[in-house]
Design a protein around this motif. Sequence first.
Motif, PDB file in Angstrom:
ATOM      1  N   ASP A  79       0.818  -1.212   0.000  1.00 23.71           N
ATOM      2  CA  ASP A  79       0.000   0.000   0.000  1.00 23.71           C
ATOM      3  C   ASP A  79       0.851   1.261   0.000  1.00 23.71           C
ATOM      4  O   ASP A  79       0.321   2.358   0.210  1.00 23.71           O
ATOM      5  N   GLY A  80       2.148   1.121  -0.209  1.00 23.23           N
ATOM      6  CA  GLY A  80       3.037   2.269  -0.185  1.00 23.23           C
ATOM      7  C   GLY A  80       3.058   2.986  -1.521  1.00 23.23           C
ATOM      8  O   GLY A  80       2.175   2.823  -2.377  1.00 23.23           O
ATOM      9  N   ILE A  81       4.092   3.794  -1.706  1.00 30.29           N
ATOM     10  CA  ILE A  81       4.232   4.579  -2.939  1.00 30.29           C
ATOM     11  C   ILE A  81       4.707   3.665  -4.055  1.00 30.29           C
ATOM     12  O   ILE A  81       5.799   3.111  -4.000  1.00 30.29           O
ATOM     13  N   ARG A  82       3.884   3.518  -5.065  1.00 28.93           N
ATOM     14  CA  ARG A  82       4.205   2.646  -6.211  1.00 28.93           C
ATOM     15  C   ARG A  82       4.501   3.554  -7.406  1.00 28.93           C
ATOM     16  O   ARG A  82       3.595   3.993  -8.113  1.00 28.93           O
ATOM     17  N   TRP A  83       5.779   3.828  -7.580  1.00 30.06           N
ATOM     18  CA  TRP A  83       6.214   4.801  -8.573  1.00 30.06           C
ATOM     19  C   TRP A  83       5.844   4.410  -9.990  1.00 30.06           C
ATOM     20  O   TRP A  83       5.560   5.270 -10.822  1.00 30.06           O
ATOM     21  N   PHE A  84       5.865   3.130 -10.287  1.00 26.48           N
ATOM     22  CA  PHE A  84       5.671   2.675 -11.656  1.00 26.48           C
ATOM     23  C   PHE A  84       4.240   2.230 -11.949  1.00 26.48           C
ATOM     24  O   PHE A  84       3.970   1.690 -13.015  1.00 26.48           O
ATOM     25  N   ASP A  85       3.324   2.460 -11.014  1.00 24.03           N
ATOM     26  CA  ASP A  85       1.934   2.077 -11.223  1.00 24.03           C
ATOM     27  C   ASP A  85       0.995   3.270 -11.246  1.00 24.03           C
ATOM     28  O   ASP A  85      -0.220   3.097 -11.374  1.00 24.03           O
ATOM     29  N   ASN A  86       1.536   4.482 -11.131  1.00 22.71           N
ATOM     30  CA  ASN A  86       0.720   5.687 -11.100  1.00 22.71           C
ATOM     31  C   ASN A  86       1.100   6.574 -12.282  1.00 22.71           C
ATOM     32  O   ASN A  86       2.286   6.852 -12.487  1.00 22.71           O
ATOM     33  N   PRO A  87       0.135   7.041 -13.094  1.00 18.63           N
ATOM     34  CA  PRO A  87       0.466   7.855 -14.276  1.00 18.63           C
ATOM     35  C   PRO A  87       1.196   9.150 -13.959  1.00 18.63           C
ATOM     36  O   PRO A  87       1.912   9.673 -14.816  1.00 18.63           O
ATOM     37  N   VAL A  88       0.993   9.688 -12.754  1.00 16.86           N
ATOM     38  CA  VAL A  88       1.676  10.933 -12.370  1.00 16.86           C
ATOM     39  C   VAL A  88       3.040  10.625 -11.761  1.00 16.86           C
ATOM     40  O   VAL A  88       4.060  11.222 -12.131  1.00 16.86           O
ATOM     41  N   LEU A  89       3.078   9.667 -10.843  1.00 17.28           N
ATOM     42  CA  LEU A  89       4.333   9.356 -10.168  1.00 17.28           C
ATOM     43  C   LEU A  89       5.370   8.774 -11.122  1.00 17.28           C
ATOM     44  O   LEU A  89       6.571   8.948 -10.917  1.00 17.28           O
ATOM     45  N   VAL A  90       4.928   8.101 -12.185  1.00 17.90           N
ATOM     46  CA  VAL A  90       5.898   7.512 -13.098  1.00 17.90           C
ATOM     47  C   VAL A  90       6.685   8.593 -13.825  1.00 17.90           C
ATOM     48  O   VAL A  90       7.857   8.396 -14.165  1.00 17.90           O
ATOM     49  N   LEU A  91       6.091   9.765 -14.034  1.00 18.25           N
ATOM     50  CA  LEU A  91       6.829  10.867 -14.647  1.00 18.25           C
ATOM     51  C   LEU A  91       7.922  11.364 -13.711  1.00 18.25           C
ATOM     52  O   LEU A  91       9.012  11.741 -14.161  1.00 18.25           O
ATOM     53  N   PHE A  92       7.646  11.359 -12.416  1.00 19.30           N
ATOM     54  CA  PHE A  92       8.682  11.723 -11.455  1.00 19.30           C
ATOM     55  C   PHE A  92       9.769  10.649 -11.404  1.00 19.30           C
ATOM     56  O   PHE A  92      10.953  10.966 -11.211  1.00 19.30           O
ATOM     57  N   ALA A  93       9.375   9.383 -11.565  1.00 23.54           N
ATOM     58  CA  ALA A  93      10.375   8.317 -11.623  1.00 23.54           C
ATOM     59  C   ALA A  93      11.282   8.498 -12.833  1.00 23.54           C
ATOM     60  O   ALA A  93      12.514   8.357 -12.738  1.00 23.54           O
ATOM     61  N   PHE A  94      10.706   8.822 -13.985  1.00 26.09           N
ATOM     62  CA  PHE A  94      11.522   9.114 -15.164  1.00 26.09           C
ATOM     63  C   PHE A  94      12.449  10.306 -14.902  1.00 26.09           C
ATOM     64  O   PHE A  94      13.593  10.328 -15.368  1.00 26.09           O
ATOM     65  N   SER A  95      11.946  11.294 -14.171  1.00 29.18           N
ATOM     66  CA  SER A  95      12.758  12.479 -13.878  1.00 29.18           C
ATOM     67  C   SER A  95      13.929  12.128 -12.972  1.00 29.18           C
ATOM     68  O   SER A  95      15.043  12.630 -13.156  1.00 29.18           O
ATOM     69  N   PHE A  96      13.696  11.263 -11.967  1.00 22.54           N
ATOM     70  CA  PHE A  96      14.792  10.839 -11.106  1.00 22.54           C
ATOM     71  C   PHE A  96      15.891  10.172 -11.924  1.00 22.54           C
ATOM     72  O   PHE A  96      17.086  10.443 -11.738  1.00 22.54           O
ATOM     73  N   ILE A  97      15.477   9.301 -12.826  1.00 23.09           N
ATOM     74  CA  ILE A  97      16.455   8.596 -13.661  1.00 23.09           C
ATOM     75  C   ILE A  97      17.189   9.584 -14.560  1.00 23.09           C
ATOM     76  O   ILE A  97      18.401   9.473 -14.777  1.00 23.09           O
ATOM     77  N   GLY A  98      16.460  10.566 -15.090  1.00 21.08           N
ATOM     78  CA  GLY A  98      17.102  11.552 -15.948  1.00 21.08           C
ATOM     79  C   GLY A  98      18.064  12.444 -15.195  1.00 21.08           C
ATOM     80  O   GLY A  98      19.154  12.767 -15.692  1.00 21.08           O
ATOM     81  N   LEU A  99      17.681  12.879 -13.974  1.00 19.58           N
ATOM     82  CA  LEU A  99      18.563  13.738 -13.185  1.00 19.58           C
ATOM     83  C   LEU A  99      19.830  13.011 -12.766  1.00 19.58           C
ATOM     84  O   LEU A  99      20.859  13.651 -12.525  1.00 19.58           O
ATOM     85  N   TRP A 100      19.764  11.712 -12.681  1.00 20.06           N
ATOM     86  CA  TRP A 100      20.946  10.928 -12.315  1.00 20.06           C
ATOM     87  C   TRP A 100      22.032  11.052 -13.388  1.00 20.06           C
ATOM     88  O   TRP A 100      23.215  10.860 -13.094  1.00 20.06           O
ATOM     89  N   GLY A 101      21.647  11.391 -14.614  1.00 18.66           N
ATOM     90  CA  GLY A 101      22.614  11.446 -15.708  1.00 18.66           C
ATOM     91  C   GLY A 101      22.831  12.825 -16.286  1.00 18.66           C
ATOM     92  O   GLY A 101      23.094  12.954 -17.489  1.00 18.66           O
ATOM     93  N   ILE A 102      22.716  13.880 -15.454  1.00 16.06           N
ATOM     94  CA  ILE A 102      22.898  15.240 -15.969  1.00 16.06           C
ATOM     95  C   ILE A 102      24.360  15.683 -15.879  1.00 16.06           C
ATOM     96  O   ILE A 102      24.649  16.879 -15.963  1.00 16.06           O
ATOM     97  N   GLY A 103      25.276  14.734 -15.729  1.00 13.60           N
ATOM     98  CA  GLY A 103      26.682  15.101 -15.593  1.00 13.60           C
ATOM     99  C   GLY A 103      27.222  15.864 -16.786  1.00 13.60           C
ATOM    100  O   GLY A 103      28.028  16.795 -16.631  1.00 13.60           O
TER     101      GLY A 103
END
Length: 328
Positions: free
Chosen positions: A175-199
Amino acid sequence: MSGFTDAVLPARRRRGDRPARRPAGPMQRREARWGYAFISPWLIGFLLFWAVPIGASLVFSTLDFQLTDPGATTFAGTSNWERALSDPDTWTALAATFRFTVLFLPLSLVAALGLALLLNSKHLKFTGFFRLLFYAPSMIPLVAGVLIWQQVLNPQTGWVNRLIGLTGIDAVGTDGIRWFDNPVLVLFAFSFIGLWGIGNAMMVNLAGLQGIPTELYEAAEIDGAGWWRRLRSVTLPLLSPIIFYNLVIGSVAILQYFVVPWVLFGATGRPGGASRFLLVHFYQQAFVFGDMGYGAALAWLIFLLVAVFTAVLFGTSRHWVHYGTERS
């Protein structure tokens, strides 16, 4: 002086005509041949792997061409283009791409600039270590990075949910935060992955910051300008060409966003179509369903969107991008 000039210069030069071009000598012709010989590998590669495929894709967009049955190819005219513009999946993909662009593009630009400002500070120690630390993720293969983040954002075992759970929020478990099962939260998950590679963007900004003359900051300090005033009046105007470069590169990259959603969800588009980006839609039609004619039309549609968006950026850049060689 004018008499000497009239006597020395030929009549044609006095009339403002361009001088006659001298024929190339043997040495110039030999240098030209060597120049063409050295660039010939690039020219051949450009023709074989860029120009010819681009022309072929334009031809394919006018054909009913199925990879599973190439012998049954027929001329389709503009039907593939009409289908691309009327297909609901195309508009779903365009909406998903637009939402992610609005969220991630400003976030990535601000984060890359903020890290560069921090690492350019004279008061920070071990800057070389931190530069390596922030740049290193961009060297990791993207697929491996996506799989790592898939576990980091796992609702049961991911450390992001566990850290959020320390604040008292029920973030861990079924019942916790499911990043990959929510249409809004998945965009934030994509953003986390993208920010990881802004070197890369961070290093470009850092190079631009180090190219700003220190005398300008010293003059601003003498005039009583604080940190925010120096940032707004000195740093950002002189760094605007670098920001513009990162904006163009980032915009083109987002309009071609593919690897992360494809590795995580494939062509399913879940959750709720949020991962069906334009390039995912194109890849599904062309290489999963084998409809190469329709896929070629989608590819050209993406190209036209990138061209229009880039043209708008270049058209508006003259209002906010300032180059050092400009005259007021």
